[in-house]
Design a protein around this motif. Structure first.
Motif, PDB file in Angstrom:
ATOM      1  N   ARG A  30      43.970   9.553  50.134  1.00 40.22           N
ATOM      2  CA  ARG A  30      43.805  10.937  50.620  1.00 40.22           C
ATOM      3  C   ARG A  30      42.722  11.681  49.860  1.00 40.22           C
ATOM      4  NH1 ARG A  30      47.762  14.522  49.922  1.00 40.22           N
ATOM      5  NH2 ARG A  30      48.598  13.509  48.041  1.00 40.22           N
ATOM      6  N   PHE A  31      42.571  11.384  48.577  1.00 40.95           N
ATOM      7  CA  PHE A  31      41.599  12.072  47.739  1.00 40.95           C
ATOM      8  C   PHE A  31      40.445  11.123  47.415  1.00 40.95           C
ATOM      9  CE2 PHE A  31      44.582  15.325  45.440  1.00 40.95           C
ATOM     10  CZ  PHE A  31      45.054  15.737  46.669  1.00 40.95           C
ATOM     11  N   THR A  32      39.255  11.694  47.259  1.00 42.87           N
ATOM     12  CA  THR A  32      38.084  10.911  46.885  1.00 42.87           C
ATOM     13  C   THR A  32      37.308  11.650  45.810  1.00 42.87           C
ATOM     14  OG1 THR A  32      37.914  10.000  49.130  1.00 42.87           O
ATOM     15  CG2 THR A  32      35.977   9.791  47.690  1.00 42.87           C
ATOM     16  N   ILE A  33      37.034  10.961  44.710  1.00 38.98           N
ATOM     17  CA  ILE A  33      36.213  11.539  43.653  1.00 38.98           C
ATOM     18  C   ILE A  33      34.795  11.005  43.793  1.00 38.98           C
ATOM     19  CG2 ILE A  33      36.772   9.729  41.964  1.00 38.98           C
ATOM     20  CD1 ILE A  33      36.711  11.933  39.795  1.00 38.98           C
ATOM     21  N   SER A  34      33.836  11.861  43.501  1.00 42.07           N
ATOM     22  CA  SER A  34      32.431  11.442  43.509  1.00 42.07           C
ATOM     23  C   SER A  34      31.679  12.305  42.508  1.00 42.07           C
ATOM     24  CB  SER A  34      31.821  11.569  44.907  1.00 42.07           C
ATOM     25  OG  SER A  34      31.842  12.915  45.348  1.00 42.07           O
ATOM     26  N   ARG A  35      30.450  11.912  42.210  1.00 43.42           N
ATOM     27  CA  ARG A  35      29.663  12.693  41.262  1.00 43.42           C
ATOM     28  C   ARG A  35      28.200  12.623  41.646  1.00 43.42           C
ATOM     29  NH1 ARG A  35      30.830  10.334  35.570  1.00 43.42           N
ATOM     30  NH2 ARG A  35      29.250  11.844  34.904  1.00 43.42           N
ATOM     31  N   ASP A  36      27.492  13.644  41.236  1.00 47.15           N
ATOM     32  CA  ASP A  36      26.045  13.693  41.415  1.00 47.15           C
ATOM     33  C   ASP A  36      25.466  14.009  40.039  1.00 47.15           C
ATOM     34  OD1 ASP A  36      23.385  14.298  41.933  1.00 47.15           O
ATOM     35  OD2 ASP A  36      23.827  15.289  43.824  1.00 47.15           O
ATOM     36  N   ASN A  37      24.976  12.996  39.367  1.00 50.92           N
ATOM     37  CA  ASN A  37      24.478  13.203  38.003  1.00 50.92           C
ATOM     38  C   ASN A  37      23.217  14.065  37.968  1.00 50.92           C
ATOM     39  OD1 ASN A  37      26.595  11.798  36.886  1.00 50.92           O
ATOM     40  ND2 ASN A  37      25.461   9.884  36.660  1.00 50.92           N
ATOM     41  N   ALA A  38      22.477  14.059  39.036  1.00 53.76           N
ATOM     42  CA  ALA A  38      21.280  14.902  39.085  1.00 53.76           C
ATOM     43  C   ALA A  38      21.660  16.385  39.121  1.00 53.76           C
ATOM     44  CB  ALA A  38      20.438  14.552  40.302  1.00 53.76           C
ATOM     45  N   LYS A  39      22.859  16.668  39.632  1.00 50.03           N
ATOM     46  CA  LYS A  39      23.316  18.061  39.724  1.00 50.03           C
ATOM     47  C   LYS A  39      24.376  18.391  38.672  1.00 50.03           C
ATOM     48  CE  LYS A  39      22.424  18.533  44.676  1.00 50.03           C
ATOM     49  NZ  LYS A  39      22.995  18.859  46.004  1.00 50.03           N
ATOM     50  N   ASN A  40      24.672  17.439  37.791  1.00 53.46           N
ATOM     51  CA  ASN A  40      25.708  17.657  36.774  1.00 53.46           C
ATOM     52  C   ASN A  40      27.020  18.130  37.387  1.00 53.46           C
ATOM     53  OD1 ASN A  40      23.866  16.967  34.808  1.00 53.46           O
ATOM     54  ND2 ASN A  40      24.211  18.783  33.552  1.00 53.46           N
ATOM     55  N   THR A  41      27.397  17.507  38.485  1.00 54.99           N
ATOM     56  CA  THR A  41      28.570  17.965  39.218  1.00 54.99           C
ATOM     57  C   THR A  41      29.444  16.787  39.633  1.00 54.99           C
ATOM     58  OG1 THR A  41      27.347  19.883  40.057  1.00 54.99           O
ATOM     59  CG2 THR A  41      29.358  19.302  41.215  1.00 54.99           C
ATOM     60  N   VAL A  42      30.740  16.996  39.540  1.00 56.88           N
ATOM     61  CA  VAL A  42      31.709  16.035  40.043  1.00 56.88           C
ATOM     62  C   VAL A  42      32.533  16.738  41.127  1.00 56.88           C
ATOM     63  CG1 VAL A  42      33.428  16.566  38.255  1.00 56.88           C
ATOM     64  CG2 VAL A  42      33.496  14.375  39.421  1.00 56.88           C
ATOM     65  N   TYR A  43      32.909  15.976  42.134  1.00 59.46           N
ATOM     66  CA  TYR A  43      33.602  16.526  43.292  1.00 59.46           C
ATOM     67  C   TYR A  43      34.946  15.851  43.486  1.00 59.46           C
ATOM     68  CZ  TYR A  43      28.792  17.902  44.316  1.00 59.46           C
ATOM     69  OH  TYR A  43      27.521  18.419  44.226  1.00 59.46           O
ATOM     70  N   LEU A  44      35.853  16.601  44.103  1.00 59.33           N
ATOM     71  CA  LEU A  44      37.131  16.034  44.510  1.00 59.33           C
ATOM     72  C   LEU A  44      37.379  16.462  45.953  1.00 59.33           C
ATOM     73  CD1 LEU A  44      39.695  14.471  43.931  1.00 59.33           C
ATOM     74  CD2 LEU A  44      40.723  16.578  43.065  1.00 59.33           C
ATOM     75  N   GLN A  45      37.236  15.501  46.856  1.00 58.50           N
ATOM     76  CA  GLN A  45      37.521  15.743  48.262  1.00 58.50           C
ATOM     77  C   GLN A  45      38.990  15.447  48.508  1.00 58.50           C
ATOM     78  OE1 GLN A  45      35.495  16.919  50.843  1.00 58.50           O
ATOM     79  NE2 GLN A  45      37.409  16.952  52.004  1.00 58.50           N
ATOM     80  N   MET A  46      39.716  16.446  48.979  1.00 59.73           N
ATOM     81  CA  MET A  46      41.152  16.301  49.187  1.00 59.73           C
ATOM     82  C   MET A  46      41.461  16.462  50.670  1.00 59.73           C
ATOM     83  SD  MET A  46      42.574  18.448  45.910  1.00 59.73           S
ATOM     84  CE  MET A  46      42.022  20.016  46.534  1.00 59.73           C
ATOM     85  N   ASN A  47      41.963  15.399  51.270  1.00 55.27           N
ATOM     86  CA  ASN A  47      42.326  15.407  52.681  1.00 55.27           C
ATOM     87  C   ASN A  47      43.827  15.219  52.836  1.00 55.27           C
ATOM     88  OD1 ASN A  47      39.557  15.573  53.321  1.00 55.27           O
ATOM     89  ND2 ASN A  47      39.363  13.342  53.371  1.00 55.27           N
ATOM     90  N   SER A  48      44.311  15.518  54.030  1.00 52.94           N
ATOM     91  CA  SER A  48      45.746  15.343  54.333  1.00 52.94           C
ATOM     92  C   SER A  48      46.620  15.961  53.247  1.00 52.94           C
ATOM     93  CB  SER A  48      46.070  13.840  54.488  1.00 52.94           C
ATOM     94  OG  SER A  48      45.280  13.271  55.498  1.00 52.94           O
ATOM     95  N   LEU A  49      46.284  17.173  52.886  1.00 63.94           N
ATOM     96  CA  LEU A  49      46.995  17.832  51.788  1.00 63.94           C
ATOM     97  C   LEU A  49      48.459  18.068  52.126  1.00 63.94           C
ATOM     98  CD1 LEU A  49      44.137  20.182  50.673  1.00 63.94           C
ATOM     99  CD2 LEU A  49      45.393  18.651  49.152  1.00 63.94           C
TER     100      LEU A  49
END
Length: 126
Positions: free
Chosen positions: A67-86
């Protein structure tokens, strides 16, 4: 010193989606393992997910797998957490954390993380 700032929390209905972001200061973000933890009212803080410095490996708690997916963009110094089917049980304060040690320690253990954000509230209504 690394500063982490989460954003993207809010109120969503069950079955909905949210994407959390965590912006990091500093030039060494790309070397850190990044993790997301959460703490529900009256409960201990728990591991949600983590991603290694080069996105080579990701780790998920069983409760969010698929349901959840973690990703990161090192060029933007950012990490994301996509949360579906909450689900209502996903309601918690979500924290972003950075783990400096690259090849030692467990990404599942909050004590292994060196820097923490202030948290962002996620509320899922039924």
């Amino acid at each position: 010193q690394v500063q982490l700032v989460e954003s993207g929390g809010g109120l969503v209905q069950a079955g909905g989606s949210l994407r959390l972001s965590c912006a990091a200061s500093g030039r060494t973000f790309s070397t850190y393992t990044m993790g997301w933890f959460r703490q529900a009212p009256g409960k201990e803080r728990e591991f949600v997910t983590a991603i290694t410095w080069n996105s080579g490996s990701t780790y998920y708690a069983d409760s969010v797998k698929g349901r959840f997916t973690i990703s990161r963009d090192n060029a933007k110094n950012t990490v994301y957490l996509q949360m579906n089917s909450l689900k209502p049980e996903d309601t918690a304060v979500y924290y972003c954390a950075a783990k400096v040690a690259k090849y030692s320690g467990s990404q599942y253990i909050e004590g292994e993380y060196d820097y923490w954000g202030q948290g962002t509230q996620v509320t899922v209504s039924s």
